[in-house]
Scaffold this motif. Structure first.
Motif, short mmCIF file in Angstrom:
data_model
loop_
_atom_site.label_atom_id
_atom_site.label_comp_id
_atom_site.label_asym_id
_atom_site.label_seq_id
_atom_site.Cartn_x
_atom_site.Cartn_y
_atom_site.Cartn_z
N SER A 74 0.83 -1.21 0.00
CA SER A 74 0.00 0.00 0.00
C SER A 74 0.87 1.26 0.00
O SER A 74 0.59 2.23 -0.72
CB SER A 74 -0.92 -0.06 1.23
OG SER A 74 -1.59 1.13 1.41
N VAL A 75 1.95 1.25 0.77
CA VAL A 75 2.89 2.39 0.78
C VAL A 75 3.50 2.57 -0.62
O VAL A 75 3.65 3.68 -1.13
CB VAL A 75 4.00 2.17 1.85
CG1 VAL A 75 5.16 3.15 1.65
CG2 VAL A 75 3.43 2.31 3.25
N TRP A 76 3.83 1.47 -1.23
CA TRP A 76 4.43 1.48 -2.58
C TRP A 76 3.52 2.24 -3.56
O TRP A 76 3.96 3.12 -4.29
CB TRP A 76 4.67 0.03 -2.99
CG TRP A 76 5.20 -0.29 -4.36
CD1 TRP A 76 4.67 -1.16 -5.26
CD2 TRP A 76 6.40 0.21 -4.98
NE1 TRP A 76 5.44 -1.25 -6.38
CE2 TRP A 76 6.52 -0.41 -6.25
CE3 TRP A 76 7.38 1.12 -4.60
CZ2 TRP A 76 7.56 -0.15 -7.13
CZ3 TRP A 76 8.43 1.38 -5.49
CH2 TRP A 76 8.51 0.75 -6.73
N TYR A 77 2.22 1.94 -3.54
CA TYR A 77 1.32 2.62 -4.48
C TYR A 77 1.02 4.05 -4.03
O TYR A 77 0.94 4.97 -4.84
CB TYR A 77 -0.01 1.84 -4.61
CG TYR A 77 0.18 0.52 -5.30
CD1 TYR A 77 0.74 0.45 -6.58
CD2 TYR A 77 -0.19 -0.67 -4.68
CE1 TYR A 77 0.94 -0.76 -7.21
CE2 TYR A 77 0.01 -1.88 -5.31
CZ TYR A 77 0.57 -1.92 -6.57
OH TYR A 77 0.77 -3.13 -7.21
N ASN A 78 0.85 4.23 -2.73
CA ASN A 78 0.47 5.55 -2.21
C ASN A 78 1.61 6.56 -2.40
O ASN A 78 1.38 7.68 -2.84
CB ASN A 78 0.15 5.39 -0.71
CG ASN A 78 -0.36 6.66 -0.07
OD1 ASN A 78 -1.37 7.21 -0.49
ND2 ASN A 78 0.33 7.14 0.95
N ASN A 79 2.81 6.15 -2.07
CA ASN A 79 3.91 7.12 -2.02
C ASN A 79 4.77 7.17 -3.27
O ASN A 79 5.49 8.13 -3.47
CB ASN A 79 4.80 6.86 -0.80
CG ASN A 79 4.03 7.10 0.48
OD1 ASN A 79 3.41 6.20 1.02
ND2 ASN A 79 4.03 8.33 0.94
N THR A 99 -9.00 6.69 -15.41
CA THR A 99 -7.64 7.23 -15.46
C THR A 99 -6.90 7.06 -14.14
O THR A 99 -5.74 7.42 -14.02
CB THR A 99 -7.69 8.73 -15.81
OG1 THR A 99 -8.58 9.37 -14.88
CG2 THR A 99 -8.18 8.95 -17.23
N LYS A 100 -7.60 6.58 -13.12
CA LYS A 100 -6.98 6.52 -11.79
C LYS A 100 -6.50 5.11 -11.45
O LYS A 100 -7.15 4.13 -11.83
CB LYS A 100 -8.00 6.97 -10.74
CG LYS A 100 -8.36 8.43 -10.93
CD LYS A 100 -9.27 8.93 -9.84
CE LYS A 100 -9.39 10.44 -9.93
NZ LYS A 100 -9.76 10.93 -11.28
N LEU A 101 -5.41 5.09 -10.70
CA LEU A 101 -4.90 3.80 -10.24
C LEU A 101 -5.55 3.49 -8.89
O LEU A 101 -5.41 4.26 -7.94
CB LEU A 101 -3.37 3.90 -10.08
CG LEU A 101 -2.70 2.66 -9.49
CD1 LEU A 101 -2.80 1.49 -10.45
CD2 LEU A 101 -1.25 2.94 -9.16
N ILE A 102 -6.25 2.36 -8.84
CA ILE A 102 -6.95 2.01 -7.60
C ILE A 102 -6.56 0.60 -7.16
O ILE A 102 -7.19 -0.39 -7.58
CB ILE A 102 -8.47 2.13 -7.77
CG1 ILE A 102 -8.76 3.53 -8.29
CG2 ILE A 102 -9.20 1.84 -6.44
CD1 ILE A 102 -10.11 3.96 -8.41
#
Ligand code: F6P
Length: 548
Positions: free
Chosen positions: A321-326, A396-399
């Protein structure tokens, strides 16, 4: 000792992750599967009834190694022992964070200010068990000696969402009692519940850690006034119980001291369903099932505390989750359970995750210069497929999305379950692989579609894929497995809070609105609008004119 205070962006691991990200940004997950037939073998964890497959993510072994290095540099191991040892890690409120003690075995030791809290916890648990038995067996009756048929839980936030989610989730295990929840201060909410209940056969459980919450006190007063239209003051003792840390305020409200189930300031509201806040759960499904829920959570606690980080479910999910968020800049995460029973999981986790990690001040007291808490949302599949999955597939969003499914259905309806689960598997596969232009063309050719039409339609029918998912395949929706699942997300919250160098266990952000609501209520009561910005003044005047 304070929690470590380390800006994650100053670590070597972070700098290396940034470099690594530039290579991974446009990486194809599908190609990684094509190149390595053992990928799923490498990136999954099997634990008790859980199979957690995180292979459909844009990660390599190097990504994981770097993320695991980050846990070393932010001293996650030390922080975990501080968490479980009852240190005052809720520093801004000077409190320990010990919801894990609530589900530990009686023989465990959890010290708060040098005193072991286990005897107190077990005394309350024993009272929950006794009370549950008395109500469900009919030993305790209402003021006209009729058996209780309905329970109304009055509380909000953590004093509502946890019990409401679990009662809904464990419906299959329910007894004859019907449990209702009143949370919103909206009078229409309380009135709709009143329509469904009979004062002679309804037990009211007022849940408020502080017993100062406007919504809960207002709803409780309305309910008591309604109750007293049919009953006498002395009947209140038979029909009202409370769960709170604030014994004085509860007795002032008129609740018999024998009808108070205590809780403690080292249990945060959003982590409190394991305490007497879970009384409605115990009443709904019986104490044994409530206890099983706690046992399942305890098993996850042990896994989290003892397992090496590379095989540790909450740690791995937090790192991904940190990988995608940050690094990828993903703003939200979806949680999609493939069972209708978990329809309240996402709202429950919204409080757990967003109230905990929605912070912008670091543990050094300074604004952070990186992203923290993710936005959480979700609905059960397959309903969500027919609602917002379009955006996940082609928007268009990464979820990044968690898919939660169960091997065995509770009623054994294989036909339905196979259809449900085929959707479950199909969605993560579709999100991973997408559909290429060649595949679309092949379908058109099969249909004999004319070229101009095919050329026009093709871009709309292509799916890029490469959408990351975690799959949690759990044996069955039992109280134990639900306990483990909730505890898993609790520990994920903890890990992310440590990495982001924020305090996860306070919630100052909800205070300002409460304060302003109180002063605006004064203005409404006195029909006199004080000085505000012109928008608020306009709206208040309109409201007061209409009310007149
Ligand atoms: O929303 C703020 C909050 O303090 C939550 O953290 C808590 O769960 C909720 O209000 C209810 O508080 P209480 O249990 O004290 O009524």
């Amino acid at each position: 000792m304070s929690l470590p205070n380390i800006n994650p962006t100053n670590t070597n691991a972070w700098l290396n992750l940034q470099k690594h990200f530039s290579m991974m940004e446009n990486n194809s997950i599908k190609e990684m599967f094509q190149k390595d037939s053992t990928r799923a073998e490498k990136f999954h964890i099997q634990w008790n009834d859980f199979l957690v497959d995180f292979s459909k993510n844009n990660i390599t072994q190097e990504t994981l190694d770097l993320l695991l290095k980050l846990t070393e540099e932010v001293n996650l191991k030390q922080a975990i022992s501080q968490y479980f040892n009852g240190e005052l890690i809720n520093q801004t409120e000077n409190r320990a964070v010990l919801h894990t003690a609530l589900r530990a075995p009686q023989t465990a030791t959890f010290l708060v200010d040098g005193t072991n809290v286990m005897p107190e916890i077990y005394e309350v648990k024993h009272n929950i068990e006794k009370f549950t038995h008395e109500i469900t067996s009919g030993i305790r009756t209402g003021f006209t000696v009729k058996h209780f048929t309905d329970i109304v839980n009055i509380g909000i936030g953590g004093s509502d969402l946890g019990p409401a989610m679990v009662v809904e989730a464990l419906q299959y295990y329910k007894n004859h009692l019907t449990v209702h929840f009143i949370s919103n201060v909206d009078g229409d909410h309380v009135n709709e519940i009143i329509k469904k209940i009979n004062p002679e056969t309804t037990l009211f459980v007022i849940v408020s850690k502080t017993f100062t919450t406007q919504e809960t006190l207002t709803n409780s007063e309305t309910i008591r006034t309604w109750f007293l239209k049919s009953a006498k003051q002395e009947d209140v003792a038979k029909h009202f119980v409370a769960v709170s840390t604030n014994i004085q305020k509860v007795t002032e409200f008129g609740i018999d001291v024998n009808n108070i189930f205590p809780m403690w300031d080292w249990v945060g509201g959003r982590f409190s369903l394991w305490s007497a806040v879970g009384l409605s759960i115990s009443l709904a499904v019986g104490f044994d099932n409530f206890d099983k829920l706690l046992k399942g959570a305890n098993q996850m606690d042990e896994h989290f505390k003892n397992e090496s980080f590379d095989k540790n479910i909450p740690v791995i999910l937090a790192l991904i989750s940190v990988w995608y968020n940050n690094f990828f800049g993903a703003e939200s995460e979806a949680i999609i359970p493939y069972t209708q029973y978990l329809q309240k999981l996402a709202p429950y986790l919204q409080q757990g995750i967003m109230e905990s990690n929605g912070k912008s001040i670091g543990r050094d007291g300074k604004p952070v210069n990186y992203q923290t808490g993710t936005i959480i949302w979700g609905e059960p599949g397959t309903n969500s497929q027919h609602a917002f999955f379009q955006l996940i597939h082609q928007g268009t969003k990464l979820i990044p999305t968690d898919f939660i499914g169960f091997v065995t259905p509770l009623y054994g309806n294989e036909d339905h379950h196979d259809k449900l689960m085929s959707n479950f598997f199909a969605q993560t596969e579709a999100l991973l692989n997408g559909k290429t232009s060649e595949q679309v063309q092949a379908e058109f050719d099969k249909q004999g579609m004319e070229k101009s039409k095919a050329d026009y339609l093709k871009p709309f029918k292509v799916f890029t894929g490469n959408k990351p998912t975690n799959t949690l395949l759990i044996q069955k929706l039992t109280p134990e497995n639900l306990g483990s699942l909730v505890a898993m997300y609790e520990h994920k919250i903890f890990v992310q809070g440590i990495i982001w160098n924020i305090f996860s266990y306070d919630q100052w952000g909800v205070e300002l609105g409460k304060q302003l609501a109180n002063s605006i209520l004064e203005e409404i009561n006195h029909k006199k609008v004080a000085e505000h910005d012109s928008s608020t003044t306009l709206l208040l005047k309109h409201f007061l004119n209409k009310a007149n």
